[in-house]
Design a protein around this motif. Sequence first.
Motif, PDB file in Angstrom:
ATOM      1  N   SER A   1       0.914  -1.299  -0.018  1.00 37.29           N
ATOM      2  CA  SER A   1      -0.039  -0.146   0.128  1.00 37.29           C
ATOM      3  C   SER A   1       0.773   1.214   0.144  1.00 37.29           C
ATOM      4  N   ARG A   2       0.684   1.935  -1.143  1.00 39.49           N
ATOM      5  CA  ARG A   2       1.635   2.972  -1.393  1.00 39.49           C
ATOM      6  C   ARG A   2       0.799   4.443  -1.470  1.00 39.49           C
ATOM      7  N   PRO A   3       0.499   4.902  -0.332  1.00 39.62           N
ATOM      8  CA  PRO A   3      -0.797   5.950  -0.282  1.00 39.62           C
ATOM      9  C   PRO A   3      -0.197   7.302  -0.730  1.00 39.62           C
ATOM     10  N   THR A   4      -0.923   8.296  -1.303  1.00 41.18           N
ATOM     11  CA  THR A   4      -0.648   9.605  -1.355  1.00 41.18           C
ATOM     12  C   THR A   4      -0.779  10.294   0.048  1.00 41.18           C
ATOM     13  N   PHE A   5       0.028  11.199   0.696  1.00 41.69           N
ATOM     14  CA  PHE A   5      -0.470  11.479   1.879  1.00 41.69           C
ATOM     15  C   PHE A   5       0.092  13.123   1.960  1.00 41.69           C
ATOM     16  N   ASN A   6      -0.784  13.771   2.749  1.00 40.63           N
ATOM     17  CA  ASN A   6      -0.798  15.391   3.072  1.00 40.63           C
ATOM     18  C   ASN A   6       0.125  15.535   4.341  1.00 40.63           C
ATOM     19  N   VAL A   7       0.912  16.416   4.319  1.00 36.89           N
ATOM     20  CA  VAL A   7       1.718  16.836   5.378  1.00 36.89           C
ATOM     21  C   VAL A   7       1.541  18.399   5.867  1.00 36.89           C
ATOM     22  N   ASP A   8       0.909  18.495   6.967  1.00 33.45           N
ATOM     23  CA  ASP A   8       0.666  19.937   7.549  1.00 33.45           C
ATOM     24  C   ASP A   8       1.643  20.426   8.713  1.00 33.45           C
ATOM     25  N   ILE A   9       2.367  21.516   8.585  1.00 35.45           N
ATOM     26  CA  ILE A   9       3.213  22.036   9.517  1.00 35.45           C
ATOM     27  C   ILE A   9       2.574  23.195   9.941  1.00 35.45           C
ATOM     28  N   SER A  10       2.251  23.227  11.101  1.00 34.90           N
ATOM     29  CA  SER A  10       1.255  24.416  11.693  1.00 34.90           C
ATOM     30  C   SER A  10       2.330  25.260  12.833  1.00 34.90           C
ATOM     31  N   ARG A  11       2.344  26.459  12.409  1.00 33.76           N
ATOM     32  CA  ARG A  11       3.204  27.288  13.483  1.00 33.76           C
ATOM     33  C   ARG A  11       2.528  28.833  13.304  1.00 33.76           C
ATOM     34  N   GLY A  12       2.481  29.331  14.521  1.00 32.12           N
ATOM     35  CA  GLY A  12       2.138  30.939  14.555  1.00 32.12           C
ATOM     36  C   GLY A  12       0.892  30.999  13.617  1.00 32.12           C
ATOM     37  N   GLY A  13      -0.162  30.369  13.735  1.00 34.97           N
ATOM     38  CA  GLY A  13      -1.551  30.379  13.206  1.00 34.97           C
ATOM     39  C   GLY A  13      -1.586  30.038  11.922  1.00 34.97           C
ATOM     40  N   GLN A  14      -0.406  29.874  11.199  1.00 35.88           N
ATOM     41  CA  GLN A  14      -0.212  29.348   9.766  1.00 35.88           C
ATOM     42  C   GLN A  14      -0.188  27.841   9.561  1.00 35.88           C
ATOM     43  N   THR A  15      -0.264  27.357   8.312  1.00 36.41           N
ATOM     44  CA  THR A  15      -0.242  26.206   8.204  1.00 36.41           C
ATOM     45  C   THR A  15       0.632  25.888   6.912  1.00 36.41           C
ATOM     46  N   LEU A  16       1.567  25.309   6.530  1.00 32.22           N
ATOM     47  CA  LEU A  16       2.526  25.050   5.496  1.00 32.22           C
ATOM     48  C   LEU A  16       2.027  23.448   5.238  1.00 32.22           C
ATOM     49  N   SER A  17       1.407  23.434   4.073  1.00 31.39           N
ATOM     50  CA  SER A  17       0.968  22.049   3.600  1.00 31.39           C
ATOM     51  C   SER A  17       1.530  21.520   2.493  1.00 31.39           C
ATOM     52  N   PHE A  18       1.646  20.215   2.538  1.00 31.11           N
ATOM     53  CA  PHE A  18       2.339  19.513   1.355  1.00 31.11           C
ATOM     54  C   PHE A  18       1.514  18.426   0.835  1.00 31.11           C
ATOM     55  N   LEU A  19       1.365  18.181  -0.212  1.00 29.16           N
ATOM     56  CA  LEU A  19       0.859  16.835  -0.837  1.00 29.16           C
ATOM     57  C   LEU A  19       1.789  16.182  -1.379  1.00 29.16           C
TER      58      LEU A  19
END
Length: 277
Positions: free
Chosen positions: A148-166
Amino acid sequence: MAFRGLTRGLFQLVTHRRLYSSISTQVFARKPIVTNQRFLPYRSFSSVQTNEDAYQDLNRFLDKEIQLEKSAQKHPSTLPTIQGFQVQSNGPEVTLTRQSGNDKVTVKFNVTNTVNAMDSDQDAGLDAAGQQKFGDETATQPSSQLKSRPTFNVDISRGGQTLSFLCSYLPQDYPHAPELGQVGENEHQRGGRSDQEDQLEDFQIDEFAIHEGEWTEKVYSADCAVIDGELYDKLLNILEEHGIGEEFANQLIDYSTAYEHRQYIGLLEKLQKFTKK
């Protein structure tokens, strides 16, 4: 850091691109199942067959199929761990969380339709019909042969903002570094490949975005296939510093494969209960 020297040119060689440009909950959307099955213009049924006969026949098959799948589980009692992350699951959806300094890291993926049947066809000893014998009956190849090799989301949250990666896994046929393909004299080989190479996995960043609060359709996301190669490498470094690296990629596949197998067995058991009503 075997694959971390990706540049913009090499990244564009990867042919398995995502067909969408959004970076959030699309990873949890159900995708249509596409097969290469050839359809006949009509199907013939026995005039004496009844619905009850079909249910009984299916139930007898499921008795053996469920037994086969359970015996093929590599982790029947405890799921593999993903180091440094807390794991929560809800049906096919899995959420990983960890605290990295002042940043909160959240990884989300869904195991539905994440198994690539091509992974097992090369290693499994299937007969011409793609099946193996189980007693006097035939059964499909155990799904433990699959990954199983899923696509995944990564969210890095700091200071009220979120840096998101697909993110998605690199294709199986992606050209590995030469030294990774070498097999020592004492290494166990299977089909000409080493155990080390069998377990080697890495991923790519498909898109990234920054947003406040929850992600919405109004958030702009950048396609990493067209960004500067140096910027791409620095984004990979950000993920690496937050625990999202090659070791994580392998551990996530181990977990996802075992968890998806459990979900599949659970589906077969629900199907059997349905036939007995």
